[in-house]
Design an enzyme around this catalytic site. Structure first.
Site, PDB file in Angstrom:
ATOM      1  CB  ILE A 159      -0.945   0.066   1.275  1.00  0.00           C
ATOM      2  CG1 ILE A 159      -1.729  -1.159   1.238  1.00  0.00           C
ATOM      3  CG2 ILE A 159      -2.019   1.054   1.236  1.00  0.00           C
ATOM      4  CD1 ILE A 159      -2.284  -1.839   0.172  1.00  0.00           C
ATOM      5  CD  GLU A 160       2.702   3.754   3.600  1.00  0.00           C
ATOM      6  OE1 GLU A 160       3.096   4.731   3.193  1.00  0.00           O
ATOM      7  OE2 GLU A 160       2.007   4.032   4.607  1.00  0.00           O
ATOM      8  CB  SER A 161       6.675   1.940  -1.440  1.00  0.00           C
ATOM      9  OG  SER A 161       6.985   0.776  -0.696  1.00  0.00           O
ATOM     10  CE1 TYR A 264      -1.499   3.612   4.080  1.00  0.00           C
ATOM     11  CE2 TYR A 264      -2.252   2.996   6.430  1.00  0.00           C
ATOM     12  CZ  TYR A 264      -1.118   3.161   5.469  1.00  0.00           C
ATOM     13  OH  TYR A 264       0.154   2.935   5.767  1.00  0.00           O
ATOM     14  NE  ARG A 524       3.432   7.294  -2.419  1.00  0.00           N
ATOM     15  CZ  ARG A 524       3.134   6.131  -1.684  1.00  0.00           C
ATOM     16  NH1 ARG A 524       3.606   4.854  -2.405  1.00  0.00           N
ATOM     17  NH2 ARG A 524       2.655   6.098  -0.613  1.00  0.00           N
TER      18      ARG A 524
END
Length: 524
Positions: A159-161, A264, A524
């Site tokens: 999820i983060e990266s 999230y 991003r």
């Protein structure tokens, strides 16, 4: 069930066969035996807890085979503590190991369904992302189990990266766990000229799990802890206080939060559901064996990355994937006492390094600027091509090196030593725009002096005298033309930021309180 209960064993000595038979019977019937002593026998569903509700095991050692167990009848037999993997064979791959350690309550909502469709509708992306996790996933699961934490958290870097240790968000969060600079410092992640531990596999995982444990201790709820990891503990605390004041529930789904945080936990739940039943979502998970991918190897001397790669017989790409925190062509032993290598290559590296013991390993070292200097002057002093000096240190054009800055330079002559621990841990590069002066002509007004003219144009009286070939204490006549050198307009422009800008110069950003820190991967 009674056939499983032997007569009293006090004072008896069993034969080997009897002991083996009793060990098997005890292992298979222990839970039922304990239940017989209660007012009601346990249901069979209690023998194998569901992944969502199973308690975390306190001991992750492989269960002993009942056929091989040897029971000493003279020692008391203690009741076994229920475990979620009781009676199961060791998992053959990491995905099964993760499934067995699921321990968070499931979230069931329309947002979860939405994210399930999003991920399952992109099988190529899912395959790339899960393949990218291959070098890291076993280590993350090991650390979670060692801390008795839910193994769903091993999926959080997806999820983060997307499990990319080189990922950097628009808010400057970095690494597969996406730490902001200030939060990284709080959790002892080094960020200097030579390394950024927010990208380090071991250190960033340690810091992330420390942070998640801290948040769970604050809120006592994993969904709220995850919200705080994304949004910040202060934001979650204030949202809970508002709900409490208004008599509203204090759960994750009932909080008023930004969209990024609202999605999230549903994103993590969606990935969890896909990992739990990939076939139900037409998703293919690559086989990731349940054994270590890499091994940590100690470094006792400074060594060039190129030489380390050669000695380990690995590709530069594979080396950087396991050592993403290193951003220079040399590894400084004082600041980086270990490197990670694929398991088999670690032995090759250690053997070749021993054979290389009496030969040079590094062609680079560190040098500190004694004063603010132009790069041209430094290159001339160190006898090094200016283009190479600029490239290896990431210095843009028209920038000066400030006093005390650290540069990576050729290792030769008097600069032929390993870098000290202080410099390896604290090296920073400070930059200042070059001052380009232009010549202008000014006319003295009535009553002007050299001192007043110098003050008007921000220069020194001494320079005024030198520029105009005057004597000290010379008088200035009204209307007299004088030369003054002032900074050009171009030199006043603020330089662009560089990766090596000292962290202490930048404003201290918050962690994931800033919503920009956790933009979805496609933003991003």
């Amino acid at each position: 069930m009674n056939s499983l209960i032997p007569p009293s064993t006090t004072g008896l000595v069993f034969s080997q066969a009897a002991r083996r038979h009793w060990a098997t019977a005890l292992f298979l019937g222990l839970t039922l035996l304990l239940g017989a002593c209660a007012t009601a026998p346990p249901s069979t569903t209690e023998l194998t807890p569901s992944p969502a509700t199973a308690p975390l095991p306190e001991n992750k050692d492989t269960p002993v085979d009942a056929e091989q167990a040897v029971i000493n009848p003279q020692e008391p037999v203690l009741p076994l503590k229920p475990r979620s993997n009781l009676g199961l064979t060791p998992p053959t791959d990491v995905w099964e190991r993760i499934r067995r350690g699921f321990a968070m309550p499931d979230l069931d909502s329309d947002l979860v369904r939405n994210r399930e469709q999003w991920y399952s509708g992109r099988p190529d992306y899912m395959l790339r992302m899960t393949e990218r996790s291959r070098p890291y996933l076993f280590h993350v699961v090991e650390e979670l189990e060692r801390r008795n934490m839910p193994t769903e958290l091993a999926l959080l870097p997806f999820i983060e990266s997307a499990f990319n240790p080189q990922a950097v968000s628009s808010a400057k969060a970095a690494g597969m766990w996406q730490f902001m600079p200030a939060t990284g410092k709080f959790f002892d992640l080094k960020q200097n000229l030579f390394r950024d531990d927010r990208r380090d596999v071991l250190e960033s995982t340690r810091a992330a799990l420390d942070y998640l444990q801290k948040l769970y201790g604050m809120f006592g709820d994993w969904h709220l802890a995850l919200a705080a990891y994304n949004w910040g503990e202060g934001s979650v605390s204030r949202a809970l206080a508002r709900n409490k004041a208004q008599g509203k529930p204090l759960t994750y789904s009932d909080l008023n939060m930004p969209n990024e945080t609202r999605y999230y936990v549903p994103k993590l739940q969606a990935v969890k559901n896909i990992v739990a039943q990939p076939e139900a979502f037409n998703t293919q998970l690559p086989l990731i064996q349940n054994h270590p991918y890499f091994k940590s190897v100690p470094i006792e001397r400074d060594i060039d990355v190129a030489i380390a790669v050669k000695l380990a017989a690995v590709s530069l790409e594979d080396f950087k994937a396991l050592n993403p925190s290193m951003n220079r062509p040399v590894i400084l032993a004082a600041g980086t006492p270990q490197i990670l290598l694929p398991w088999d290559n670690a032995k090759i590296f250690e053997r070749n390094l021993q054979a290389h013991a009496n030969r040079p390993l590094a062609t680079w070292t560190a040098w500190q600027a004694p004063r603010t200097m132009k790069l041209e002057d430094i290159a001339q002093q160190l006898d090094m091509p200016i283009d190479q000096l600029r490239a290896v240190n990431g210095i843009p054009p028209r920038m000066m090196i400030t006093s005390g800055s650290t540069l990576l330079v050729h290792r030769k002559g008097r600069l032929d030593n390993d870098v000290s621990e202080h410099l390896a841990d604290n090296g920073q590069l400070g930059l200042a725009p070059e001052v380009v002066l232009k010549r202008i002509a000014v006319k003295a007004r009535k009553g002007d002096t050299l001192a007043s003219l110098a003050a008007r144009y921000g220069v020194s009286e001494t320079n005024m005298i030198a520029w105009n070939s005057l004597k000290a204490n010379a008088r200035v006549a009204t209307g007299q033309s004088l030369t003054v050198l002032v900074p050009s307009q171009g030199s006043r422009r603020v330089s662009r930021s560089t990766p090596n800008k000292p962290a202490t110069k930048a404003p201290a950003p918050k962690h994931k309180q800033a919503n920009k820190a956790n933009k979805p991967k496609n933003q991003r």
